[in-house]
Design a protein around this motif. Structure first.
Motif, PDB file in Angstrom:
ATOM      1  N   TYR A  32       1.082 -13.091  -3.223  1.00 26.94           N
ATOM      2  CA  TYR A  32       0.877 -11.940  -2.349  1.00 26.94           C
ATOM      3  C   TYR A  32      -0.521 -11.991  -1.747  1.00 26.94           C
ATOM      4  CZ  TYR A  32      -0.321  -7.300  -0.777  1.00 26.94           C
ATOM      5  OH  TYR A  32      -0.771  -6.259  -0.020  1.00 26.94           O
ATOM      6  N   GLU A  34      -2.969  -9.625   1.004  1.00 24.16           N
ATOM      7  CA  GLU A  34      -3.077  -8.371   1.744  1.00 24.16           C
ATOM      8  C   GLU A  34      -2.977  -8.646   3.246  1.00 24.16           C
ATOM      9  OE1 GLU A  34      -2.999  -4.500   1.761  1.00 24.16           O
ATOM     10  OE2 GLU A  34      -3.656  -5.438  -0.101  1.00 24.16           O
ATOM     11  N   PRO A  35      -2.023  -8.013   3.941  1.00 24.88           N
ATOM     12  CA  PRO A  35      -1.925  -8.229   5.393  1.00 24.88           C
ATOM     13  C   PRO A  35      -3.204  -7.773   6.076  1.00 24.88           C
ATOM     14  CG  PRO A  35       0.018  -7.095   4.535  1.00 24.88           C
ATOM     15  CD  PRO A  35      -0.995  -7.098   3.440  1.00 24.88           C
ATOM     16  N   LYS A 127      -1.858  -0.109  10.164  1.00 30.71           N
ATOM     17  CA  LYS A 127      -0.613  -0.872  10.061  1.00 30.71           C
ATOM     18  C   LYS A 127      -0.070  -1.245  11.431  1.00 30.71           C
ATOM     19  CE  LYS A 127      -0.480  -0.304   5.561  1.00 30.71           C
ATOM     20  NZ  LYS A 127      -0.730  -1.431   4.620  1.00 30.71           N
ATOM     21  N   ALA A 200       3.736  -3.509   1.309  1.00 31.09           N
ATOM     22  CA  ALA A 200       3.927  -4.965   1.339  1.00 31.09           C
ATOM     23  C   ALA A 200       3.740  -5.586  -0.037  1.00 31.09           C
ATOM     24  CB  ALA A 200       2.957  -5.594   2.328  1.00 31.09           C
ATOM     25  N   LYS A 201       2.863  -5.018  -0.847  1.00 35.89           N
ATOM     26  CA  LYS A 201       2.638  -5.557  -2.188  1.00 35.89           C
ATOM     27  C   LYS A 201       3.873  -5.358  -3.054  1.00 35.89           C
ATOM     28  CE  LYS A 201      -0.664  -5.485  -6.013  1.00 35.89           C
ATOM     29  NZ  LYS A 201      -1.936  -4.925  -6.511  1.00 35.89           N
TER      30      LYS A 201
END
Length: 287
Positions: A32, A34-35, A127, A200-201
């Motif tokens: 994963y 972070e975006p 976002k 997302a996570k």
């Protein structure tokens, strides 16, 4: 038998046991990342078909949302006895059920916002870009106006106005402060659920989350409507309130209309702040 045992052994290694529910969040961020935050302005979006396709999806979703829900509201209001209609519970189900269906249909295209307050909260959390956020809100409001207008066309002007047009207002026995508070808390519940369901996570850790995301969002809308229909008729969506108010266009719809913008935007901002600072603690993570 030996071949079968080998298949079992390989299968066990290929699909390792997941961490127990409720403890996986304590682990690391395996697989994963972070975006990155969305840029504030992204002019290149304006030349992309996917940008306009997403806006059209938001327009259509909000159009259908208003069409179904306002017709349901007016069907309940038109009856002399609520026992012969779906009642408040049915109204709440129509709002929650439509959000569930529409988020499921449009999530892969536009993100399935269908609500300026949701768009605003996601904008504050970086976002999506400001360019996309403004476009979404405009398309949501236009869709809501068209949805309410189609309902008026079916019902006829006289009947539509007599039944209140599904417009939001603070009900008798409650103050404007009560209405504002109800809209703030109700929108907080909705936007907090959106953040949690689409994190997302969590999507990287729990593969079922993206599939189930529309369900808790729709259920949150249902529960908030059950709680606040007696107070404000439940807005928690400025586009829904604006569309009904413009088509109904009576003083009663406009007197308290500011509540249905200020309340949802405050609630969305608080939900974004809570999720980013407390739940995800993103501002405090070390590099």
């Amino acid at each position: 038998m030996e071949g079968k045992e080998e298949d079992v052994r390989l299968g066990a290694n290929k699909f390792p046991e997941r961490q127990p529910i409720g403890t996986s969040a304590q682990g690391g961020d395996k697989d994963y990342m972070e975006p990155p935050p969305a840029p504030l302005f992204e002019p290149s979006e304006l030349t992309s078909w996917s940008f306009y396709r997403a806006g059209i999806a938001e327009f259509m979703a909000t159009f259908l949302f208003l069409y179904i829900t306002i017709l349901t509201v007016m069907g309940v209001v038109s009856s002399k006895t609520k026992c012969s209609t779906v009642g408040i519970q049915g109204i709440a189900w129509s709002f929650g059920g439509m959000i569930f269906a529409l988020v499921y249909c449009t999530a892969g295209i536009s993100g399935g916002h269908i609500n300026p307050a949701v768009t605003f909260g996601l904008l504050l959390a970086r976002k999506l870009s400001l360019t996309r956020a403004v476009f979404y809100i405009v398309m949501q409001c236009l869709g809501a106006i068209c949805g309410a207008a189609v309902v008026k066309g079916f019902e006829g002007t006289t009947r539509y106005e007599l039944l209140g047009g599904g417009a939001n207002s603070v009900n008798h026995g409650y103050t404007k402060g009560d209405g504002l508070g109800a809209e703030i808390v109700g929108t907080f519940v909705l936007v907090y659920t959106v953040f949690s369901a689409t994190d997302a996570k969590r999507s990287a850790r729990d593969s079922h989350v993206p599939i189930l995301a529309p369900l808790p969002i729709g259920f949150a809308v249902f529960l908030v409507h059950l709680a606040t229909i007696p107070i404000t008729g439940t807005g928690i969506n400025p586009a829904r309130s604006l569309g009904a108010a413009i088509v109904f266009n009576k003083d009663r719809a406009w007197d308290d209309h500011w509540i249905f913008w200020v309340g949802p935007f405050i609630g969305a901002a608080l939900a974004a702040l809570y999720h980013q600072v407390v739940i995800r603690a993103i501002p405090f993570k070390s590099k």
